[in-house]
Scaffold this motif. Structure first.
Motif, PDB file in Angstrom:
ATOM      1  N   GLU A  65       0.523 -10.973 -10.299  1.00  0.00           N
ATOM      2  CA  GLU A  65      -0.260 -11.180  -8.383  1.00  0.00           C
ATOM      3  C   GLU A  65      -0.834  -9.611  -8.696  1.00  0.00           C
ATOM      4  OE1 GLU A  65       4.251 -13.253  -8.620  1.00  0.00           O
ATOM      5  OE2 GLU A  65       3.865 -11.627  -9.478  1.00  0.00           O
ATOM      6  N   GLY A  66      -0.002  -8.567  -8.436  1.00  0.00           N
ATOM      7  CA  GLY A  66      -0.958  -8.016  -8.910  1.00  0.00           C
ATOM      8  C   GLY A  66      -2.245  -7.604  -9.865  1.00  0.00           C
ATOM      9  N   PHE A  67      -2.642  -7.896 -10.352  1.00  0.00           N
ATOM     10  CA  PHE A  67      -3.539  -7.926 -11.053  1.00  0.00           C
ATOM     11  C   PHE A  67      -4.481  -9.045 -11.146  1.00  0.00           C
ATOM     12  CE2 PHE A  67      -1.531  -5.200 -14.961  1.00  0.00           C
ATOM     13  CZ  PHE A  67      -3.274  -4.650 -15.195  1.00  0.00           C
ATOM     14  N   GLY A  68      -4.758 -10.320 -10.634  1.00  0.00           N
ATOM     15  CA  GLY A  68      -5.190 -10.903  -9.530  1.00  0.00           C
ATOM     16  C   GLY A  68      -5.769 -10.634  -8.338  1.00  0.00           C
ATOM     17  N   CYS A  69      -4.445  -9.519  -7.772  1.00  0.00           N
ATOM     18  CA  CYS A  69      -5.349  -8.922  -6.462  1.00  0.00           C
ATOM     19  C   CYS A  69      -6.182  -8.130  -7.491  1.00  0.00           C
ATOM     20  CB  CYS A  69      -4.570  -8.525  -5.432  1.00  0.00           C
ATOM     21  SG  CYS A  69      -4.564  -7.335  -4.594  1.00  0.00           S
ATOM     22  N   PHE A  70      -6.135  -7.054  -8.163  1.00  0.00           N
ATOM     23  CA  PHE A  70      -7.068  -6.122  -8.471  1.00  0.00           C
ATOM     24  C   PHE A  70      -8.282  -6.408  -9.310  1.00  0.00           C
ATOM     25  CE2 PHE A  70      -3.761  -3.431  -7.754  1.00  0.00           C
ATOM     26  CZ  PHE A  70      -4.605  -2.028  -7.715  1.00  0.00           C
ATOM     27  N   LEU A  71      -8.153  -7.940  -9.831  1.00  0.00           N
ATOM     28  CA  LEU A  71     -10.037  -8.084 -11.197  1.00  0.00           C
ATOM     29  C   LEU A  71     -10.617  -9.021  -9.324  1.00  0.00           C
ATOM     30  CD1 LEU A  71      -7.728 -10.224 -13.725  1.00  0.00           C
ATOM     31  CD2 LEU A  71      -9.609  -8.251 -13.335  1.00  0.00           C
ATOM     32  N   HIS A  83      -2.793 -16.352  -8.746  1.00  0.00           N
ATOM     33  CA  HIS A  83      -1.911 -16.829 -10.188  1.00  0.00           C
ATOM     34  C   HIS A  83      -3.372 -17.332 -11.015  1.00  0.00           C
ATOM     35  CE1 HIS A  83       2.564 -16.339  -9.277  1.00  0.00           C
ATOM     36  NE2 HIS A  83       1.939 -15.871  -8.304  1.00  0.00           N
ATOM     37  N   LYS A  84      -4.018 -18.162 -10.873  1.00  0.00           N
ATOM     38  CA  LYS A  84      -4.622 -18.775 -11.035  1.00  0.00           C
ATOM     39  C   LYS A  84      -6.370 -17.630 -11.675  1.00  0.00           C
ATOM     40  CE  LYS A  84      -6.644 -21.628  -8.102  1.00  0.00           C
ATOM     41  NZ  LYS A  84      -8.135 -22.634  -7.474  1.00  0.00           N
ATOM     42  N   ILE A  85      -6.166 -16.479 -11.369  1.00  0.00           N
ATOM     43  CA  ILE A  85      -7.607 -15.542 -12.120  1.00  0.00           C
ATOM     44  C   ILE A  85      -6.577 -14.739 -13.005  1.00  0.00           C
ATOM     45  CG2 ILE A  85      -7.983 -12.880 -10.895  1.00  0.00           C
ATOM     46  CD1 ILE A  85      -7.995 -14.021  -7.977  1.00  0.00           C
ATOM     47  N   MET A 121      -1.560  -3.729   0.853  1.00  0.00           N
ATOM     48  CA  MET A 121      -1.114  -4.425   0.178  1.00  0.00           C
ATOM     49  C   MET A 121      -0.779  -3.710  -1.390  1.00  0.00           C
ATOM     50  SD  MET A 121      -1.609  -7.617   0.550  1.00  0.00           S
ATOM     51  CE  MET A 121      -0.501  -8.105   2.008  1.00  0.00           C
ATOM     52  N   PHE A 122      -1.004  -2.305  -1.022  1.00  0.00           N
ATOM     53  CA  PHE A 122      -0.553  -1.574  -1.511  1.00  0.00           C
ATOM     54  C   PHE A 122       0.953  -0.732  -1.220  1.00  0.00           C
ATOM     55  CE2 PHE A 122      -5.147   0.721  -1.865  1.00  0.00           C
ATOM     56  CZ  PHE A 122      -5.203  -0.162  -2.961  1.00  0.00           C
ATOM     57  N   ALA A 123       1.242  -0.769   0.278  1.00  0.00           N
ATOM     58  CA  ALA A 123       2.416  -0.951   0.571  1.00  0.00           C
ATOM     59  C   ALA A 123       3.605  -1.954  -0.202  1.00  0.00           C
ATOM     60  CB  ALA A 123       2.617  -0.508   1.960  1.00  0.00           C
ATOM     61  N   ALA A 124       2.535  -3.114  -0.169  1.00  0.00           N
ATOM     62  CA  ALA A 124       4.011  -4.198  -0.532  1.00  0.00           C
ATOM     63  C   ALA A 124       4.202  -4.348  -1.739  1.00  0.00           C
ATOM     64  CB  ALA A 124       3.030  -5.257  -0.484  1.00  0.00           C
ATOM     65  N   PHE A 125       3.036  -3.390  -3.729  1.00  0.00           N
ATOM     66  CA  PHE A 125       3.797  -2.968  -4.129  1.00  0.00           C
ATOM     67  C   PHE A 125       4.747  -1.963  -4.458  1.00  0.00           C
ATOM     68  CE2 PHE A 125      -0.463  -5.396  -5.072  1.00  0.00           C
ATOM     69  CZ  PHE A 125      -0.012  -6.494  -5.863  1.00  0.00           C
TER      70      PHE A 125
END
Length: 427
Positions: A94-100, A126-128, A244-248
């Motif tokens: 999920e993190g990489f989906g968000c970062f991409l 997830h798709k990303i 979102m940073f705090a969530a990670f």
């Protein structure tokens, strides 16, 4: 800066078609540059705690790209303390989906994933990632660990990725019920996961080190809970991405010394902050950080602030067991995202009162059935509790979803209504 990011994202997508390995190297370089910018020139308005969470999260994205041999792919709600003890890097789908998406490089990967049979209604985070993995931008992990909480996409995504990368996959089944029996069941699976990790790595998991790491997690969550109480009467401006940073930090990085330091800094920031002012909003679900008109309403704005997000506080409990496996299991089983959506709503109402929110926003991320299905019930329950609630429909990371102007217009109207109500109460 926007033009630089847009150009960089477009170049990564084009380069990936020609040379995925080189595209990955440049993506890693870009993320390292962003980390340096966040560390040494974070910009005006960012609190010290927000800066710490941002840098820590950037580190967590860089590590699996640079050291895939030490990376274990994980779902967001998986307890990652055993990985930390063994010196492994959590590799967040999920993190990489968000970062991409933040890199503005998501388009080609979304289209590829859909061309390979994933439905339009599947979670775009997830798709990303699936698209990026199968186009070989994402490196092969050592193995994959996931839970059934809280997204039904987990069931397909991690099984598919395990088959694609041809790596072992360990999944933790989280019961729908919330009781001690469910905790014991999950704790048993976490012990099995520890044995799986020992087998895969050839290392022995130190129980004393795990106890110390989980105790740090418990302290960090307690600190963050105290922070939420303190910020009820304080003005702390920030931005959507900060939540979102705090969530990670409070999920895949929970248990690290850096996360505990982040939560302690949150308390310091709250203590030093001026008295509260403006409209205070409690957010539910992921934040659509790519929607510029919406960010203009909330980011670094004394008149309108996000004072919390349920992605950060869903796992906070009054107490946790001293047994590390029981404590990790409690965090998962009693998560507000487990069980009926009424539990999530109850937690949101409690948090809204804790932070003295003027209103709540329930963001229906396209593809998240749990959030979409509970939207109207949430609105009814919040408003019956005296907390105005705005339901917004959109996508957390897919720019092709559109609707930016409508999101901002509805948010602005909601904020104006809350301003009027605060003015009336003050008279």
């Amino acid at each position: 800066m926007k033009d630089i990011v847009t150009s960089f994202g477009a170049w990564i997508q084009t380069l990936c078609d020609k040379d995925p390995e080189k595209a990955r190297q440049w993506l890693t370089t870009g993320y390292r540059a962003k980390k340096m910018q966040l560390r040494f020139a974070p910009g005006r308005g960012m609190t010290r705690s927000a800066q710490m969470a941002a840098v820590q999260t950037m580190d967590s994205m860089i590590a699996p790209l640079a050291h895939p041999d030490k990376a274990a792919m994980v779902s967001l709600f998986l307890p990652c303390e055993p990985l930390q003890v063994l010196g492994l890097f959590p590799y967040s789908c999920e993190g990489f989906g968000c970062f991409l998406s933040g890199t503005q490089a998501e388009g080609t990967f979304l289209r590829y994933a859909e061309s390979e049979g994933l439905p339009e209604t599947f979670c775009s985070y997830h798709k990303i990632f699936i698209g990026a993995a199968e186009k070989k931008l994402m490196p092969k992990p050592r193995f994959i660990l996931s839970t059934t909480l809280a997204c039904d996409a987990n069931m397909l995504t991690f099984r598919r990725l395990a088959e694609y990368f041809d790596v072992p996959h360990f999944m933790i089944d989280v019961p729908y019920r919330t009781d001690q029996g469910a905790v014991d069941y999950v704790a048993g699976q976490l012990k099995d996961m520890a044995a799986f990790l020992e087998k895969q790595t050839g290392q022995k998991l130190s129980l004393s080190a795990l106890e110390e790491t989980v105790a740090r997690s418990n302290r960090s969550l307690a600190n963050y809970n105290r922070f939420l109480t303190k910020r009820a009467n304080k003005l702390l401006i920030g931005e959507m991405t900060g939540e979102m940073f705090a969530a990670f930090a409070l999920h895949i990085l929970l248990g690290t010394p850096e996360t505990e330091a982040f939560t302690l800094q949150c308390l310091k920031d709250a203590e030093q902050a001026p008295p509260a002012e403006g409209v205070r909003l409690l957010w539910h679900h992921t934040t659509p950080f790519w929607v510029a008109p919406l960010r203009q309403v909330t980011d670094f704005n004394r008149a309108v602030q996000l004072v919390g997000c349920d992605m950060c506080f869903e796992g906070i409990q009054p107490t946790f067991s001293e047994d590390p496996f029981q404590a990790m299991a409690q965090r998962v089983v009693y998560s507000a995202f487990n069980g009926p959506v009424s539990r999530r709503i109850d937690k949101g109402i409690q948090a809204a009162r804790q932070v003295k929110a003027d209103g709540a926003v329930w963001f229906c991320h396209w593809g998240c059935k749990h959030t979409l299905g509970g939207a109207q019930l949430a609105k009814e329950r919040f408003e019956a509790s005296g907390i105005p609630c705005l339901v917004l429909d959109g996508d957390g990371c897919d720019r092709s979803h559109g609707g930016e102007g409508q999101l901002a217009t509805r948010m602005e109207a909601f904020v104006e209504m809350l301003k009027q109500e605060k003015g009336e109460k003050a008279l």
